[in-house]
Design a protein around this motif. Structure first.
Motif, PDB file in Angstrom:
ATOM      1  N   GLN A   1      58.808 -18.718   0.876  1.00  0.00           N
ATOM      2  CA  GLN A   1      59.090 -20.157   0.784  1.00  0.00           C
ATOM      3  C   GLN A   1      60.331 -20.433  -0.058  1.00  0.00           C
ATOM      4  O   GLN A   1      61.199 -21.212   0.335  1.00  0.00           O
ATOM      5  CB  GLN A   1      57.893 -20.895   0.177  1.00  0.00           C
ATOM      6  N   ARG A   2      60.406 -19.791  -1.218  1.00  0.00           N
ATOM      7  CA  ARG A   2      61.461 -20.110  -2.198  1.00  0.00           C
ATOM      8  C   ARG A   2      62.853 -19.705  -1.719  1.00  0.00           C
ATOM      9  O   ARG A   2      63.818 -20.455  -1.879  1.00  0.00           O
ATOM     10  CB  ARG A   2      61.136 -19.406  -3.522  1.00  0.00           C
ATOM     11  N   TRP A   3      62.949 -18.513  -1.137  1.00  0.00           N
ATOM     12  CA  TRP A   3      64.257 -18.000  -0.740  1.00  0.00           C
ATOM     13  C   TRP A   3      64.417 -17.887   0.774  1.00  0.00           C
ATOM     14  O   TRP A   3      65.393 -17.291   1.243  1.00  0.00           O
ATOM     15  CB  TRP A   3      64.509 -16.655  -1.420  1.00  0.00           C
ATOM     16  N   ASP A   4      63.460 -18.454   1.524  1.00  0.00           N
ATOM     17  CA  ASP A   4      63.540 -18.492   2.987  1.00  0.00           C
ATOM     18  C   ASP A   4      63.844 -17.116   3.567  1.00  0.00           C
ATOM     19  O   ASP A   4      64.783 -16.935   4.349  1.00  0.00           O
ATOM     20  CB  ASP A   4      64.607 -19.507   3.417  1.00  0.00           C
TER      21      ASP A   4
ATOM     22  N   SER B   1      65.276 -13.888 -10.583  1.00  0.00           N
ATOM     23  CA  SER B   1      64.238 -14.435 -11.468  1.00  0.00           C
ATOM     24  C   SER B   1      63.848 -13.408 -12.521  1.00  0.00           C
ATOM     25  O   SER B   1      63.695 -12.223 -12.209  1.00  0.00           O
ATOM     26  CB  SER B   1      63.017 -14.824 -10.630  1.00  0.00           C
TER      27      SER B   1
ATOM     28  N   TYR C   1      52.962 -13.159  -4.302  1.00  0.00           N
ATOM     29  CA  TYR C   1      54.366 -13.274  -4.717  1.00  0.00           C
ATOM     30  C   TYR C   1      55.291 -13.286  -3.498  1.00  0.00           C
ATOM     31  O   TYR C   1      56.306 -14.001  -3.467  1.00  0.00           O
ATOM     32  CB  TYR C   1      54.749 -12.114  -5.632  1.00  0.00           C
TER      33      TYR C   1
ATOM     34  N   TYR D   1      55.370 -16.609  -1.980  1.00  0.00           N
ATOM     35  CA  TYR D   1      56.272 -17.478  -2.762  1.00  0.00           C
ATOM     36  C   TYR D   1      57.723 -17.212  -2.381  1.00  0.00           C
ATOM     37  O   TYR D   1      58.500 -18.148  -2.139  1.00  0.00           O
ATOM     38  CB  TYR D   1      56.065 -17.229  -4.253  1.00  0.00           C
ATOM     39  N   ALA D   2      58.106 -15.928  -2.311  1.00  0.00           N
ATOM     40  CA  ALA D   2      59.486 -15.566  -1.977  1.00  0.00           C
ATOM     41  C   ALA D   2      59.861 -16.050  -0.584  1.00  0.00           C
ATOM     42  O   ALA D   2      60.997 -16.493  -0.344  1.00  0.00           O
ATOM     43  CB  ALA D   2      59.665 -14.050  -2.083  1.00  0.00           C
TER      44      ALA D   2
ATOM     45  N   LYS E   1      48.583 -26.411  -5.226  1.00  0.00           N
ATOM     46  CA  LYS E   1      49.655 -25.762  -5.976  1.00  0.00           C
ATOM     47  C   LYS E   1      49.193 -24.375  -6.408  1.00  0.00           C
ATOM     48  O   LYS E   1      48.165 -24.235  -7.073  1.00  0.00           O
ATOM     49  CB  LYS E   1      50.036 -26.598  -7.209  1.00  0.00           C
TER      50      LYS E   1
ATOM     51  N   SER F   1      56.528 -20.136 -11.775  1.00  0.00           N
ATOM     52  CA  SER F   1      56.885 -21.020 -10.665  1.00  0.00           C
ATOM     53  C   SER F   1      55.631 -21.338  -9.863  1.00  0.00           C
ATOM     54  O   SER F   1      54.536 -20.866 -10.177  1.00  0.00           O
ATOM     55  CB  SER F   1      57.937 -20.362  -9.771  1.00  0.00           C
ATOM     56  N   SER F   2      55.806 -22.109  -8.823  1.00  0.00           N
ATOM     57  CA  SER F   2      54.668 -22.443  -7.967  1.00  0.00           C
ATOM     58  C   SER F   2      55.151 -22.693  -6.549  1.00  0.00           C
ATOM     59  O   SER F   2      56.341 -22.927  -6.306  1.00  0.00           O
ATOM     60  CB  SER F   2      53.928 -23.673  -8.507  1.00  0.00           C
ATOM     61  N   PHE F   3      54.213 -22.640  -5.620  1.00  0.00           N
ATOM     62  CA  PHE F   3      54.508 -23.026  -4.246  1.00  0.00           C
ATOM     63  C   PHE F   3      53.274 -23.709  -3.670  1.00  0.00           C
ATOM     64  O   PHE F   3      52.181 -23.612  -4.231  1.00  0.00           O
ATOM     65  CB  PHE F   3      54.927 -21.804  -3.397  1.00  0.00           C
TER      66      PHE F   3
END
Length: 304
Positions: free
Chosen positions: A215-218, A160, A209, A212-213, A173, A165-167
């Motif tokens: 969730q986003r990238w497991d 990135s 952050y 977020y990571a 949100k 972005s969001s989670f």
């Protein structure tokens, strides 16, 4: 278009600083870009789009670093001299836009500086300090260990670059704007470039952050590395993640969201009333606020 409730670090900062500023920033301005809006709403929108010299410097530096890293991903190296020249030109262009009041044509598309709008005089020395800060920040980035490390990573490992972005956090949100993220040796590395001084809330922002990571990238938290890089002072700060820090961050988010929503007239429709958002009592803070001419229309010039 509907004004939906969300959470971000900047939104929380406004709410904790002054409730009236928060109202203007996230509710009072809504629709101010439309020609049919009333004069007050248009003015709030105009003031919301205002920036200051320190904020402008930060935006310019972030934009340049974004370009450096995007070129790096394509296999190109941008020279420090080129970046410095483009940064100065960008500042001069924004300065002239503001001085010529081009923002009257479109507050969204042209710079409106706080220092011009409120007649805060800028001496030649002040402007030389701007040049010095831009040069120091750019040099700080190029000379940083973070940039040296990033250059060694494969282009395909960049995840990135300056991406909004969001989670989801408990049905709210949450917006994040990662300056830079990459994967390396099974871990995720997240970087946040800072042009100002270190403040305590920076670490909490990085913890968000990390959420977020996760969730986003497991990716498990023990495999996430987060850094604040203060490029003006060339100081990298690694924030340590642990179960307690994530727990505390979730607790903070929960409390912050609850407080914001408790001030609303209607939670479901995200409707606010200005009477529920009082002005701050410490007027010393007001002097540097872009909304001071709304709160003190008769005597904002006397604020100290």
């Amino acid at each position: 278009m509907q004004n939906e409730f969300s959470w971000s670090s900047s939104r929380a900062r406004s709410f904790s600083t002054c409730k009236r500023k928060y109202y203007f920033q996230y509710y009072g301005h809504w629709g101010g870009w439309l020609s049919k809006s009333d004069d007050l709403t248009k003015k709030i929108y105009l003031l919301k789009k205002m920036t200051s010299i320190p904020q402008l410097i930060g935006s310019i530096i972030h934009f340049q670093i974004e370009n450096i890293l995007k070129e790096l991903k394509k296999g190109s190296i941008v020279s420090k001299d080129k970046v410095f020249k483009e940064s100065l030109n960008s500042f001069k262009r924004s300065w002239n836009e503001s001085k010529e009041k081009k923002w009257k044509q479109s507050p969204k598309d042209f710079t409106n500086l706080f220092e011009h709008y409120y007649s805060v005089g800028q001496s030649r020395e002040d402007l030389l300090k701007v040049k010095d800060k831009i040069e120091t920040c750019i040099s700080g980035f190029f000379d940083s260990d973070s940039y040296k490390f990033i250059k060694q990573v494969a282009n395909s490992d960049i995840l990135s670059i300056e991406q909004l972005s969001s989670f989801d956090f408990e049905n709210t949100k949450v917006y994040v704007n990662l300056d830079f993220a990459l994967k390396h040796d099974g871990k995720i590395y997240i970087y946040d470039w800072k042009t100002g001084q270190k403040v305590q809330e920076d670490e909490r922002q990085l913890s968000i952050y990390a959420m977020y990571a996760n969730q986003r990238w497991d990716k498990n938290y023990d495999l996430i590395r987060i850094f604040d890089v203060y490029i003006y002072s060339n100081l990298p700060v690694k924030v340590k993640l642990n179960i307690k820090s994530i727990h505390d961050t979730k607790k903070y988010l929960r409390k912050s969201i609850k407080e914001m929503k408790s001030s609303l007239v209607d939670n479901e429709k995200n409707i606010a009333n200005i009477d529920n958002f009082p002005m701050i009592e410490n007027v010393n803070i007001c002097n540097r606020c872009q909304y001071k001419s709304l709160c003190y229309p008769e005597n904002w010039k006397n604020l100290k």
